[in-house]
Write a protein that holds these residues in place. Structure first.
Motif, PDB file in Angstrom:
ATOM      1  N   LYS A   5     -31.156  37.992  -1.166  1.00  0.00           N
ATOM      2  CA  LYS A   5     -30.232  38.096  -0.029  1.00  0.00           C
ATOM      3  C   LYS A   5     -29.261  39.257  -0.228  1.00  0.00           C
ATOM      4  CE  LYS A   5     -27.020  35.131   2.472  1.00  0.00           C
ATOM      5  NZ  LYS A   5     -27.185  35.781   3.741  1.00  0.00           N
ATOM      6  N   HIS A   6     -28.800  39.431  -1.462  1.00  0.00           N
ATOM      7  CA  HIS A   6     -27.840  40.500  -1.724  1.00  0.00           C
ATOM      8  C   HIS A   6     -28.435  41.877  -1.479  1.00  0.00           C
ATOM      9  CE1 HIS A   6     -24.853  37.858  -2.828  1.00  0.00           C
ATOM     10  NE2 HIS A   6     -24.935  37.846  -4.123  1.00  0.00           N
ATOM     11  N   ILE A   7     -29.727  42.046  -1.743  1.00  0.00           N
ATOM     12  CA  ILE A   7     -30.298  43.369  -1.530  1.00  0.00           C
ATOM     13  C   ILE A   7     -30.995  43.451  -0.175  1.00  0.00           C
ATOM     14  CG2 ILE A   7     -30.517  43.891  -3.969  1.00  0.00           C
ATOM     15  CD1 ILE A   7     -33.445  43.259  -3.751  1.00  0.00           C
ATOM     16  N   GLY A   8     -30.736  42.492   0.697  1.00  0.00           N
ATOM     17  CA  GLY A   8     -31.221  42.600   2.067  1.00  0.00           C
ATOM     18  C   GLY A   8     -32.613  42.063   2.306  1.00  0.00           C
ATOM     19  N   LEU A   9     -33.129  41.254   1.397  1.00  0.00           N
ATOM     20  CA  LEU A   9     -34.443  40.647   1.608  1.00  0.00           C
ATOM     21  C   LEU A   9     -34.264  39.202   2.055  1.00  0.00           C
ATOM     22  CD1 LEU A   9     -36.671  41.918  -1.323  1.00  0.00           C
ATOM     23  CD2 LEU A   9     -37.115  42.208   1.084  1.00  0.00           C
ATOM     24  N   GLU A  10     -33.804  39.025   3.295  1.00  0.00           N
ATOM     25  CA  GLU A  10     -33.526  37.680   3.786  1.00  0.00           C
ATOM     26  C   GLU A  10     -34.781  36.806   3.765  1.00  0.00           C
ATOM     27  OE1 GLU A  10     -30.773  36.283   5.788  1.00  0.00           O
ATOM     28  OE2 GLU A  10     -29.432  37.782   4.969  1.00  0.00           O
ATOM     29  N   MET A  11     -35.928  37.431   3.964  1.00  0.00           N
ATOM     30  CA  MET A  11     -37.143  36.631   4.056  1.00  0.00           C
ATOM     31  C   MET A  11     -37.454  35.968   2.716  1.00  0.00           C
ATOM     32  SD  MET A  11     -40.759  37.592   5.737  1.00  0.00           S
ATOM     33  CE  MET A  11     -41.454  38.589   4.461  1.00  0.00           C
ATOM     34  N   ALA A  17     -23.238  49.900  -4.216  1.00  0.00           N
ATOM     35  CA  ALA A  17     -24.359  49.083  -3.771  1.00  0.00           C
ATOM     36  C   ALA A  17     -25.006  48.316  -4.913  1.00  0.00           C
ATOM     37  CB  ALA A  17     -25.405  49.958  -3.087  1.00  0.00           C
ATOM     38  N   ASP A  18     -24.726  48.714  -6.168  1.00  0.00           N
ATOM     39  CA  ASP A  18     -25.323  48.008  -7.301  1.00  0.00           C
ATOM     40  C   ASP A  18     -24.496  46.814  -7.748  1.00  0.00           C
ATOM     41  OD1 ASP A  18     -27.365  49.833  -7.390  1.00  0.00           O
ATOM     42  OD2 ASP A  18     -26.287  51.175  -8.731  1.00  0.00           O
ATOM     43  N   THR A  56     -39.324  48.606  -2.640  1.00  0.00           N
ATOM     44  CA  THR A  56     -37.884  48.673  -2.377  1.00  0.00           C
ATOM     45  C   THR A  56     -37.120  47.744  -3.309  1.00  0.00           C
ATOM     46  OG1 THR A  56     -38.280  47.117  -0.578  1.00  0.00           O
ATOM     47  CG2 THR A  56     -37.997  49.414   0.008  1.00  0.00           C
ATOM     48  N   LEU A  57     -37.707  46.581  -3.587  1.00  0.00           N
ATOM     49  CA  LEU A  57     -37.028  45.670  -4.513  1.00  0.00           C
ATOM     50  C   LEU A  57     -36.914  46.305  -5.894  1.00  0.00           C
ATOM     51  CD1 LEU A  57     -37.279  41.924  -4.719  1.00  0.00           C
ATOM     52  CD2 LEU A  57     -37.663  43.143  -6.821  1.00  0.00           C
ATOM     53  N   ALA A  84     -36.917  49.480  -6.500  1.00  0.00           N
ATOM     54  CA  ALA A  84     -35.989  50.610  -6.421  1.00  0.00           C
ATOM     55  C   ALA A  84     -34.548  50.138  -6.556  1.00  0.00           C
ATOM     56  CB  ALA A  84     -36.183  51.340  -5.092  1.00  0.00           C
ATOM     57  N   ARG A  85     -34.271  48.936  -6.068  1.00  0.00           N
ATOM     58  CA  ARG A  85     -32.903  48.446  -6.120  1.00  0.00           C
ATOM     59  C   ARG A  85     -32.558  47.799  -7.450  1.00  0.00           C
ATOM     60  NH1 ARG A  85     -29.644  47.649  -1.974  1.00  0.00           N
ATOM     61  NH2 ARG A  85     -28.166  47.468  -3.650  1.00  0.00           N
TER      62      ARG A  85
END
Lengths: 308, 360
Positions: free
Chosen positions: B116-122, B342-343, B191-192, B194-195
């Motif tokens: 959720k924190h990195i924008g992967l709500e799914m 962002a980290d 993307t995951l 990368a973050r």
């Protein structure tokens, strides 16, 4: 006179844009919910949210510029609604002129700049951070988006969206010739709309709500409407530029096909936000200038060579 | 660019529990952070001295809202050690079963929060959906989703009947399938990665310097696990691996926790297959003989440490709880420098802070 008022207020002006905005928002939220194994909102939820925001108290922190905070969302709303009048709906375009593509792209950038200013004037740390990020993001996606959007214009030999749209009846939908350009335009649109995975300026876990952290009530409601209508105009624009079937299919089918394509675009945007994690701002800048810009130039080169 | 201070917490969308971080930034760079704790300090250690041993079982259950069972297990084992009680084998198996299910749901919860924190709500919604099935089993077995009230001094309060074994079995089977999908996402999503890859890595030496335990330490290559190093009874008979990873960044912490879910599912299966018949409790006296004891178990976040001193009365003379989050907070300022804004969520989520545990 009456005709112009109808175009401005009813179709394809304010009322139509608002209704489309609510429908697209609902459809997007419903899709997201289904991706996440949730039920999702009912059809009137976007409208209910808007009405609820209208009834809320409107507060700003001390030190914020009250006038600018009220003016910025209204200016953005004016810009996106104006842009909406110039986008053809299934070939119908009452106010088309040569060069309206450039005008629309410019008008669609107004909310981004207003968003940046809203962060600066609202006297909050998260707002300043969000505003700065929105400008950085703007510089990353805008150039590839502009280069990508000039692809269809060069191919059609015109900067009028109606011309570009109608010439596809003879040449075939441009998405077949410019698939890379289309993908770049979608990425640019996601960046413009600040949608996940490019919701960097308003990333909840990093900068709370970005520029709009301190906004509430009617002002926030207007901002949300701006974002909705920006999405509508952006989606209609891409459908017109890349996949216009209005001259190809039977006239009866032109409208359904147009809206079906728009809904498909929302599906693409929803799927993108479901499967990708949010990028960091430096990663986005790297992606924009090292990958998207060269690809966009390459696409443009291919288009020019095809025309020669 | 000028330096700015951004406050994170006590209330912030990033935080699930109150904690305050004052972070100094310059542009998008984080220069350092100052941590303030104590927003959920409830004085549990002092309170424990005014309650008798039976009441303290309920009290220690409330130290944490996620790993409540392992707290009572450790406390009961400490009291039972002072009493010199010999417990039936079945008790150990039931306790271990709950411990492992707790670890699975804790790790799934954590993975959801990171996503959720990195924008992967799914991913968030899907892991929490899987977690529900474990919570359903725990509720079916014990009657509680969060506070399970499984333990009492001298045994456990419920027995497994013939339906429960197949139920755990089928849930484990179902979760193994979902788990493979999750592992695929974690291992391959660009993307995951990368973050999370390469974000604020810490070495094994750093971990040892700050006495960090649990999955965070194991993700830096420190090979510690109380289930193997100081095993409570059933674990010495069960087969499992201690997962380590050399990198020490946020991604390797994700990887270690995911692999631990697999080990825990494997352990649940073994426990259900091997559980011996027998009584589920023995009678325990109210008064505990004078003495002191240290008891350690592996909570979902690492080594949980209980020190208990008795003066021979009905009330403990001293109860000291050290939770795995406490040393992990020590590495936070070290990690919060030379990263991007962002980290910050990735770093905070990577440690899997449980503030209620740490503050007690």
């Amino acid at each position: 006179m009456a005709e112009s008022l109808f175009y401005l207020l009813i179709f394809p002006g304010i009322s139509f844009q608002l209704v489309c905005g609510w429908f697209f928002e609902w459809f997007d939220r419903k899709l997201q919910a289904r991706f996440q194994r949730r039920v999702g909102p009912r059809w009137f939820q976007p409208l209910a949210d808007l009405l609820k925001l209208f009834s809320k108290e409107d507060l700003l922190p001390s030190g914020a510029n009250e006038f600018a905070a009220a003016a910025l969302p209204l200016v953005s709303l004016g810009a996106v609604l104006t842009a909406g009048v110039y986008v053809p709906i299934a070939g119908f375009s009452p106010a088309s002129f040569e060069g309206d593509l450039i005008v629309i792209v410019f008008l669609l950038s107004v909310p981004t700049l207003a968003y940046y200013l809203a962060g600066i004037i609202s006297a909050g740390i998260y707002s300043v951070l969000g505003g700065g990020r929105s400008l950085l993001q703007f510089f990353s996606y805008e150039v590839p988006l502009l280069v990508a959007l000039s692809g269809p214009a060069v191919m059609a030999g015109s900067w009028s969206i109606r011309e570009i749209s109608s010439i596809q009846a003879e040449m075939g939908p441009f998405i077949l010739f410019q698939p890379i350009g289309f993908i770049l335009a979608v990425v640019g649109l996601i960046g413009k709309l600040k949608r996940s995975p490019l919701d960097i300026p308003k990333a909840k876990s990093e900068v709370v709500a970005g520029s709009l952290t301190e906004f509430g009530g009617v002002k926030l409601a207007i901002w949300n409407t701006v974002m909705n209508i920006q999405a509508v105009v952006g989606i209609f624009l891409l459908v017109n530029l890349y996949s216009s079937w209005s001259g190809i299919v039977a006239p009866v089918l032109a409208v359904p096909v147009f809206f079906l394509e728009s809904v498909l675009m929302i599906f693409v945007l929803s799927a993108a936000s479901a499967v990708f994690a949010r990028l960091r701002i430096d990663q986005l800048a790297g992606l924009g200038w090292k990958v998207l810009v060269p690809l966009a130039l390459l696409q443009l080169l291919v288009v020019i060579l095809m025309g020669v | 660019m000028d330096k700015m201070n951004i406050p994170i917490g006590p209330q912030h969308p990033l935080l699930k529990e109150p904690l305050r971080l004052n972070i100094e930034i310059s542009g998008e760079r984080v220069l350092g952070g100052i941590l303030r704790l104590g927003y959920v300090h409830r004085g549990i250690e002092k309170l424990a001295q005014t309650r008798n041993y039976n009441q303290n079982v309920s009290l220690t259950e409330r130290v944490c809202g996620i790993c409540s069972h392992v707290h009572t297990t450790t406390f009961c084992r400490a009291v039972e050690a002072l009493l010199g009680l010999e417990l039936p084998e079945r008790v150990h198996y039931i306790r271990a079963l709950m411990c492992e299910m707790e670890r699975i749901h804790s790790h799934l919860l954590w993975l959801g929060i990171l996503a959720k924190h990195i924008g992967l709500e799914m991913v968030f919604m899907h892991t929490w959906h899987d977690r529900e099935s474990i919570l359903d089993v725990m509720e079916e077995l014990s009657g509680g989703r969060v506070a399970h009230a499984v333990n009492q001094i001298g045994g456990v309060r419920f027995d497994l009947d013939e339906d429960h074994g197949p139920m755990v079995d089928s849930t484990v089977k179902k979760l193994k399938v979902d788990y493979e999908e999750l592992l695929d996402v974690i291992e391959h999503d660009t993307t995951l990665k990368a973050r999370t890859q390469g974000i604020a890595p810490l070495s094994a030496e750093d971990m040892k310097k700050y006495c960090v335990v649990g999955p965070v330490a194991r993700a830096s290559g420190v090979d510690v696990d109380m289930r193997r190093d100081d095993p409570m009874p059933p674990y010495d008979k069960l087969d499992f691996q201690v997962i380590t990873h050399p990198d020490g960044d946020a991604w390797s912490r994700t990887y270690v926790r995911l692999q631990e879910i697999r080990q825990s599912l494997h352990l649940c299966k073994q426990i259900i297959d091997d559980i011996p018949e027998g009584p589920i409790s023995v009678r325990a006296p109210r008064k505990v003989p004078a003495g002191e004891v240290v008891m350690r178990s592996e909570a979902p976040r690492g080594e949980l440490f209980y020190y208990l001193r008795s003066d021979g009365s009905e009330y403990p003379a001293r109860l000291k709880i050290r939770t795995p989050t406490l040393p992990a907070l020590g590495i936070l300022p070290e990690q919060l420098s030379e990263i991007h804004i962002a980290d910050i969520p990735v770093v905070l989520a990577g440690i899997d802070l449980c503030i209620a545990c740490a503050d007690r």
